[in-house]
Motif scaffolding. Structure first.
Motif, PDB file in Angstrom:
ATOM      1  N   ILE A  33       0.833  -1.202   0.000  1.00 32.49           N
ATOM      2  CA  ILE A  33       0.000   0.000   0.000  1.00 32.49           C
ATOM      3  C   ILE A  33       0.866   1.249   0.000  1.00 32.49           C
ATOM      4  O   ILE A  33       0.535   2.243  -0.646  1.00 32.49           O
ATOM      5  CB  ILE A  33      -1.036  -0.009   1.162  1.00 32.49           C
ATOM      6  N   ASN A  34       1.998   1.212   0.689  1.00 30.03           N
ATOM      7  CA  ASN A  34       2.925   2.346   0.632  1.00 30.03           C
ATOM      8  C   ASN A  34       3.409   2.567  -0.791  1.00 30.03           C
ATOM      9  O   ASN A  34       3.471   3.703  -1.277  1.00 30.03           O
ATOM     10  CB  ASN A  34       4.111   2.118   1.566  1.00 30.03           C
ATOM     11  N   LYS A  63      -9.082 -10.097   4.809  1.00 30.43           N
ATOM     12  CA  LYS A  63      -9.003  -8.788   5.456  1.00 30.43           C
ATOM     13  C   LYS A  63      -8.191  -7.816   4.600  1.00 30.43           C
ATOM     14  O   LYS A  63      -8.559  -6.656   4.417  1.00 30.43           O
ATOM     15  CB  LYS A  63      -8.386  -8.928   6.842  1.00 30.43           C
ATOM     16  N   ASP A  64      -7.069  -8.297   4.066  1.00 28.85           N
ATOM     17  CA  ASP A  64      -6.234  -7.462   3.203  1.00 28.85           C
ATOM     18  C   ASP A  64      -6.971  -7.103   1.915  1.00 28.85           C
ATOM     19  O   ASP A  64      -6.896  -5.969   1.449  1.00 28.85           O
ATOM     20  CB  ASP A  64      -4.919  -8.160   2.855  1.00 28.85           C
ATOM     21  N   LEU A  65      -7.679  -8.067   1.339  1.00 26.35           N
ATOM     22  CA  LEU A  65      -8.410  -7.812   0.104  1.00 26.35           C
ATOM     23  C   LEU A  65      -9.482  -6.750   0.327  1.00 26.35           C
ATOM     24  O   LEU A  65      -9.681  -5.864  -0.520  1.00 26.35           O
ATOM     25  CB  LEU A  65      -9.026  -9.104  -0.426  1.00 26.35           C
ATOM     26  N   GLU A  69      -9.784  -2.560  -1.249  1.00 27.16           N
ATOM     27  CA  GLU A  69     -10.942  -1.871  -1.810  1.00 27.16           C
ATOM     28  C   GLU A  69     -11.278  -0.607  -1.019  1.00 27.16           C
ATOM     29  O   GLU A  69     -11.731   0.379  -1.586  1.00 27.16           O
ATOM     30  CB  GLU A  69     -12.139  -2.813  -1.899  1.00 27.16           C
ATOM     31  N   SER A  70     -11.011  -0.623   0.278  1.00 19.92           N
ATOM     32  CA  SER A  70     -11.210   0.587   1.079  1.00 19.92           C
ATOM     33  C   SER A  70     -10.254   1.686   0.634  1.00 19.92           C
ATOM     34  O   SER A  70     -10.632   2.848   0.513  1.00 19.92           O
ATOM     35  CB  SER A  70     -10.996   0.293   2.564  1.00 19.92           C
ATOM     36  N   TRP A  71      -9.002   1.306   0.401  1.00 21.90           N
ATOM     37  CA  TRP A  71      -8.021   2.284  -0.075  1.00 21.90           C
ATOM     38  C   TRP A  71      -8.406   2.807  -1.451  1.00 21.90           C
ATOM     39  O   TRP A  71      -8.262   3.990  -1.739  1.00 21.90           O
ATOM     40  CB  TRP A  71      -6.626   1.669  -0.118  1.00 21.90           C
ATOM     41  N   ARG A  72      -8.911   1.931  -2.302  1.00 22.57           N
ATOM     42  CA  ARG A  72      -9.324   2.363  -3.640  1.00 22.57           C
ATOM     43  C   ARG A  72     -10.437   3.416  -3.510  1.00 22.57           C
ATOM     44  O   ARG A  72     -10.388   4.464  -4.139  1.00 22.57           O
ATOM     45  CB  ARG A  72      -9.814   1.179  -4.462  1.00 22.57           C
ATOM     46  N   ASP A  88      -0.299  10.789   5.916  1.00 22.56           N
ATOM     47  CA  ASP A  88      -1.126  10.866   7.125  1.00 22.56           C
ATOM     48  C   ASP A  88      -2.122   9.720   7.157  1.00 22.56           C
ATOM     49  O   ASP A  88      -2.352   9.104   8.193  1.00 22.56           O
ATOM     50  CB  ASP A  88      -1.872  12.198   7.195  1.00 22.56           C
ATOM     51  N   THR A  89      -2.719   9.409   6.017  1.00 22.87           N
ATOM     52  CA  THR A  89      -3.701   8.339   5.939  1.00 22.87           C
ATOM     53  C   THR A  89      -3.048   6.997   6.223  1.00 22.87           C
ATOM     54  O   THR A  89      -3.608   6.158   6.928  1.00 22.87           O
ATOM     55  CB  THR A  89      -4.357   8.328   4.535  1.00 22.87           C
ATOM     56  N   ILE A  90      -1.862   6.768   5.686  1.00 23.84           N
ATOM     57  CA  ILE A  90      -1.141   5.513   5.926  1.00 23.84           C
ATOM     58  C   ILE A  90      -0.838   5.381   7.421  1.00 23.84           C
ATOM     59  O   ILE A  90      -1.036   4.318   8.003  1.00 23.84           O
ATOM     60  CB  ILE A  90       0.156   5.453   5.094  1.00 23.84           C
ATOM     61  N   GLN A  91      -0.386   6.456   8.040  1.00 21.06           N
ATOM     62  CA  GLN A  91      -0.091   6.411   9.474  1.00 21.06           C
ATOM     63  C   GLN A  91      -1.338   6.037  10.269  1.00 21.06           C
ATOM     64  O   GLN A  91      -1.269   5.249  11.207  1.00 21.06           O
ATOM     65  CB  GLN A  91       0.434   7.773   9.960  1.00 21.06           C
ATOM     66  N   ASN A  92      -2.479   6.587   9.902  1.00 19.82           N
ATOM     67  CA  ASN A  92      -3.730   6.300  10.605  1.00 19.82           C
ATOM     68  C   ASN A  92      -4.167   4.858  10.409  1.00 19.82           C
ATOM     69  O   ASN A  92      -4.761   4.275  11.285  1.00 19.82           O
ATOM     70  CB  ASN A  92      -4.841   7.245  10.143  1.00 19.82           C
TER      71      ASN A  92
END
Length: 94
Positions: A33-34, A63-65, A69-72, A88-92
């Protein structure tokens, strides 16, 4: 990126290369994701979505899958985000 977009682009491109090396050894959600977020900064939302598609083919944990989709949805709903907003979003998330 502030004030020196040429150096920033080189650094982000190098970061993608490093993530590619890490992912080749041990694929994991955080590194993937990074990488996708850096790809979005460099090349835009379409490239980001392609990176997420690659994640869907690599990951197997449900869970990862679902998180992919949430990130998308997050980025698609917010258009192009700056690198600091994505960081910031990745940190959260983590």
């Amino acid at each position: 990126m502030q004030g020196d977009s040429v150096r920033a682009r080189r650094a982000y491109t190098r970061a993608v290369e490093i993530y590619d090396s890490l992912i080749a050894i041990t694929p994991n959600f955080s590194d993937m994701i990074n990488r996708a977020c850096i790809v979005q900064t460099l090349y835009g939302v379409n490239a980001y979505n392609r990176a997420l598609d690659e994640m869907l083919h690599t990951l197997s944990d449900p869970k990862d899958l679902q998180a992919v989709e949430s990130w998308r949805g997050y980025v698609n709903n917010n258009e192009e985000l700056s690198f600091s907003e994505l960081s910031d979003t990745i940190q959260n998330y983590q």
